[in-house]
Every structure is written in structure tokens, then in C-alpha cells.
Design an enzyme around this catalytic site. Structure first.
Site, short mmCIF file in Angstrom:
data_model
loop_
_atom_site.label_atom_id
_atom_site.label_comp_id
_atom_site.label_asym_id
_atom_site.label_seq_id
_atom_site.Cartn_x
_atom_site.Cartn_y
_atom_site.Cartn_z
N LYS A 175 3.79 5.10 5.53
CA LYS A 175 3.51 4.41 4.08
C LYS A 175 4.82 4.59 3.35
O LYS A 175 5.54 3.67 2.91
CB LYS A 175 2.39 4.91 3.20
CG LYS A 175 0.91 4.44 3.80
CD LYS A 175 0.95 2.91 3.98
CE LYS A 175 0.82 2.04 2.82
NZ LYS A 175 0.54 0.65 3.43
N PHE A 236 -8.29 13.98 -4.70
CA PHE A 236 -7.72 12.48 -4.52
C PHE A 236 -7.66 11.79 -5.78
O PHE A 236 -8.68 12.15 -6.73
CB PHE A 236 -8.51 11.77 -3.64
CG PHE A 236 -8.72 12.37 -2.33
CD1 PHE A 236 -7.54 12.39 -1.21
CD2 PHE A 236 -9.85 13.17 -1.66
CE1 PHE A 236 -7.62 12.68 0.14
CE2 PHE A 236 -9.92 13.53 -0.54
CZ PHE A 236 -8.64 13.27 0.38
P1 NDP Z 1 -7.95 -2.43 6.59
O1 NDP Z 1 -7.84 -1.62 7.98
O2 NDP Z 1 -9.12 -2.74 6.15
O3 NDP Z 1 -7.04 -3.49 6.49
C1 NDP Z 1 -5.84 -3.40 7.31
C2 NDP Z 1 -5.30 -5.13 7.55
O4 NDP Z 1 -3.97 -5.09 8.18
C3 NDP Z 1 -6.34 -5.85 8.11
O5 NDP Z 1 -6.31 -7.11 7.80
C4 NDP Z 1 -5.53 -5.80 9.74
O6 NDP Z 1 -6.10 -6.88 10.41
C5 NDP Z 1 -4.02 -5.93 9.26
N1 NDP Z 1 -3.37 -5.50 10.42
C6 NDP Z 1 -3.30 -4.06 11.04
N2 NDP Z 1 -2.56 -4.22 11.97
C7 NDP Z 1 -1.77 -5.23 11.92
C8 NDP Z 1 -0.94 -6.19 12.99
N3 NDP Z 1 -0.43 -5.53 14.12
N4 NDP Z 1 -0.68 -7.49 12.69
C9 NDP Z 1 -1.17 -8.08 11.63
N5 NDP Z 1 -2.00 -7.35 10.95
C10 NDP Z 1 -2.48 -6.16 11.00
O7 NDP Z 1 -7.43 -1.26 5.51
P2 NDP Z 1 -7.33 -1.38 3.89
O8 NDP Z 1 -7.60 -2.58 3.39
O9 NDP Z 1 -7.90 -0.03 3.45
O10 NDP Z 1 -5.83 -1.11 3.62
C11 NDP Z 1 -4.90 -2.19 3.45
C12 NDP Z 1 -3.63 -1.88 2.88
O11 NDP Z 1 -3.74 -0.69 1.81
C13 NDP Z 1 -2.82 -1.02 3.83
O12 NDP Z 1 -1.29 -1.19 3.71
C14 NDP Z 1 -3.17 0.53 3.44
O13 NDP Z 1 -2.20 1.27 3.84
C15 NDP Z 1 -3.00 0.22 1.86
N6 NDP Z 1 -3.57 1.33 1.43
C16 NDP Z 1 -5.04 1.63 1.56
C17 NDP Z 1 -6.08 2.62 0.76
C18 NDP Z 1 -7.20 2.76 0.83
O14 NDP Z 1 -7.87 3.88 0.38
N7 NDP Z 1 -7.97 1.98 1.46
C19 NDP Z 1 -5.00 3.43 -0.44
C20 NDP Z 1 -3.78 2.82 -0.53
C21 NDP Z 1 -3.27 2.11 0.21
P3 NDP Z 1 -7.21 -7.25 11.20
O15 NDP Z 1 -8.19 -7.70 10.41
O16 NDP Z 1 -6.70 -8.08 12.37
O17 NDP Z 1 -7.30 -5.61 11.87
#
Ligand code: NDP
Length: 352
Positions: A175, A236
């Protein structure tokens, strides 16, 4: 590019959304559709309708319009076509998993190269004016001990994680490396502005049934009794997923929005979270009643996928996150953690 919509009888804006099938992304997409935006949902595989059918259903019932585009973070150039004609990009796609085999291939490359890929698409388009990037507090700080060791009383948007690496806390490293790459690209052009959202640990109900986000895994583990013999004494920041979605939309719509934004309703320990759940749901779940001793975690942490170094530098240390900017500049209103956790558990019960 504004498009006149016959459906809503008004001018609409086109937003390219990456990661819209994820835990956070689904809420962002839903809220954009409710507000009447044209959402270009970039999915890895259009044939996986289970990942987005519910978003199409939401689009049918709302003012906005959902378009499907195929793209992958690791396929260079695959976002270029979808960025053409979009006024903004909300880039959320990035793996959020602690269950990986190879940290470089599974976490760091998709996060960093994927961010470069999406921002290069913004550079190639003439229409994109703003990029909202989902970073994390993991890009603000690494180990919790860093606050005490740096002589800080809190972390603010000025701070960048310096202690994570591909070997130690690789997700956090992915990140901070991705966010830094984004700022570098943003500085070298003048066509679009970068606004960054840095959520802490996101909780609350999930719209997506396919997400493998650690947010969902954490609650599943908690409710299934994984920590019943003792919770790690970890602090956290916590924030509701619906508030995180609102923050993205505020960052998109507020012309004055700039820089980074830490999001947290409060910081709390794992046992505080447990106590909130227990107050609401009684003894229905096998929840821990005490902290697991640090020396036990040092010896046994590997069973939960945590290293000795992680335990040493994170267990038992205070954490404070300054969220003033999110409240005063972004005008975000936070939902109380009690409501967030209650809604999340109820939704998980409903989905069995
Ligand atoms: P999810 O795993 O639910 O979502 C991840 C998303 O990224 C999915 O839509 C997935 O698509 C997509 N993705 C992953 N790899 C690829 C790829 N190679 N190409 C295209 N799309 C891809 O996680 P979150 O919703 O929790 O996280 C979303 C964002 O928020 C991330 O950037 C994460 O680092 C950030 N974040 C999350 C936190 C949390 O507590 N949840 C806290 C802080 C930041 P697919 O559906 O096809 O798998």
C-alpha cells in the site's frame, strides 16, 4: 465528458471504477449509481456475473447507469479504453489478503504495477480530471511501535510507513509503495488531480458475496471462535464501509479536496470490539474474554499466520490516528463503531 441521459433527463458524469466488485467497491458503486453517475465498472472477467449481477440490479432501480469493461491490474494498457471519456477514476482494486503465497506476485505487483497501469490510463485519456485512490492507513504507518519509537503522539497525513518491507508486513508495504508511485505519477502531469483516501480497518455489512477481504475474514474468524482462548492485544483504527464509500464520493465531488485523508471513527483494541459484539449479541458466539499473553503469541503466532517480529512490534502498543482532516475538510460524518459491528454481524447471520 458529460452525457445526456434519457433515463434521468439530465447531464451525467462518467466515472471509471476499479475494484467495484470488492467489499468497499460495491458500496462505492451502489452510492454512485444512486446519485445518477454512469459507472464504468472494470472487472477482471465479464463471465463472472456472480461478482456484479447485484450491481446491475441496483443500477436498474436507480438513476445511474452501469457499464461493464474488462481489465486487469496486471495487464498493461487494459484500462486505457475505459478511461477514454471518463471524467474521473476511483481506483480501489488491490488485493487485501493476508493469505498469500508469494508477497511480490500476490500483493506488491498488483498493487504497485496495477496503480501505475491505471494512472497511465488517466495520463493517456484527455478526459480524466481527478483520480481518487484507495490507499490505507497501512501507507501512513507500519508497526504500531513506530508511533512510540518516532516520539509521536499520533499519526497524521504527513506520515508515511517506513517499517514495512516485502518480507515484513508485505500488504502494508504494497500500500505505501503503491501510494508513493501514485504521487510520483501525479506530480509529473497537469491534467488530473490525485485525492487519496487512507481508511483504517473497514468493518460493516458487505454487499459483495464474493469478496475475500480481510475485513470479512476477521469477523468470520472472530465469530467462529478462532480467538476464543485469547485476543491479541492489538490496536486498530476502525471505520464503517458505508462511511468509506461516502468519503470516496466526497473526494470525487468536492472541488477543494486534496492530498491524503485518514479515516477512522476511533481506534480500539480487538477486545473492545469483542465487548461491543458481546453487549449486543450476548454469549451467542465463542468470543475471547481476555488478552492472549504476548509470549504465547510469540510462540504460537505462526498458527494464525503472524510472525514473531509482528507480535514483538505490534502487540501491546498504543495507536492514535488523527482524523481531523476527514471531518473538517472532507465533511465526513462517522457512524459509531457499535452500529457498524451490529450491522455487520446481523448481515453475516442473514447470509449464513
Ligand atoms: P476486496 O478483496 O473485497 O476487493 C478487492 C478488489 O480488487 C476486488 O474488486 C478485486 O476484483 C480487485 N482486484 C484484485 N486483484 C485484481 C487484479 N489483478 N485486477 C483487477 N482487479 C483486481 O478488498 P477491499 O474492498 O477490502 O479493499 C479494496 C481496497 O481498499 C484495496 O485497495 C485495499 O487495500 C483498500 N483498503 C481496505 C481496507 C479494509 O479494511 N478492507 C482498509 C484500507 C484500505 P475481483 O472481484 O475480481 O476479485
Amino acid at each position: 465528458m458529460n452525457i445526456y441521459s434519457i433515463k434521468t433527463n439530465k447531464m451525467e458524469k462518467t466515472i471509471l471504477v476499479t475494484g467495484g466488485t470488492g467489499y468497499i467497491g460495491a458500496w462505492v458503486t451502489k452510492k454512485l449509481l444512486e446519485k445518477g453517475y454512469i459507472v464504468r465498472l472494470a472487472v477482471r472477467d465479464k463471465s463472472r456475473t456472480d461478482k456484479y449481477q447485484y450491481l446491475q440490479d441496483i443500477s436498474e432501480k436507480n438513476e445511474g447507469k452501469l457499464e461493464l469493461w474488462e481489465a486487469d491490474l496486471l495487464k498493461m494498457g487494459s484500462y486505457d479504453a475505459a478511461a477514454q471519456g471518463a471524467e474521473a477514476i476511483i481506483h480501489m482494486a488491490s488485493p487485501f489478503t493476508l493469505r498469500f503465497k508469494d508477497p511480490i506476485k500476490d500483493l506488491i505487483e498488483p498493487a504497485v504495477n496495477g496503480t501505475k497501469n491505471v494512472l497511465e490510463a488517466a495520463n493517456k485519456s484527455e478526459s480524466v480530471k481527478r483520480v481518487v485512490l484507495t490507499s490505507s492507513v497501512a501507507a501512513v504507518h507500519g508497526d504500531t511501535i513506530d508511533m512510540t519509537e518516532s516520539g509521536l503522539s499520533e499519526f497524521t497525513e504527513e506520515h508515511f510507513n517506513y517499517s514495512s518491507s516485502p518480507k515484513h508486513q508485505p500488504y502494508s508495504y504494497s500500500k505505501v509503495a503503491a501510494e508513493k508511485a501514485a504521487w510520483d505519477i501525479a506530480k509529473n502531469q497537469a491534467n488530473w488531480e490525485l485525492v487519496v483516501i487512507n481508511p483504517s480497518f473497514v468493518m460493516g455489512p458487505s454487499l459483495s458475496k464474493t469478496s475475500d477481504s480481510e475485513s470479512i475474514n476477521f469477523m468470520k474468524d472472530m465469530l467462529s471462535g478462532k480467538f476464543k482462548s485469547g485476543a491479541p492485544d492489538l490496536q486498530f483504527g476502525f471505520v464503517d464501509v458505508r462511511d468509506v464509500a461516502d468519503a470516496h464520493i466526497l473526494a470525487l465531488e468536492n472541488e477543494d479536496a486534496e492530498g491524503r485523508h485518514i479515516l477512522a471513527e476511533r481506534t480500539a483494541g480487538v477486545l473492545d470490539v469483542v465487548n461491543i459484539i458481546r453487549n449486543e449479541f450476548g454469549e451467542k458466539y465463542k468470543l475471547p474474554k481476555k488478552h492472549a499473553p504476548k509470549f504465547v503469541l510469540m510462540l504460537m503466532g505462526w498458527m494464525f499466520g503472524i510472525s514473531r517480529k509482528f507480535v514483538k512490534n505490534n502487540v501491546g502498543y498504543p495507536l492514535k490516528l488523527n482524523t481531523t482532516k476527514s471531518i473538517e475538510k472532507l465533511k465526513l460524518k462517522y457512524m459509531p463503531l457499535e452500529q457498524t459491528l451490529k450491522d455487520m454481524v446481523l448481515q453475516m447471520e442473514e447470509n449464513k
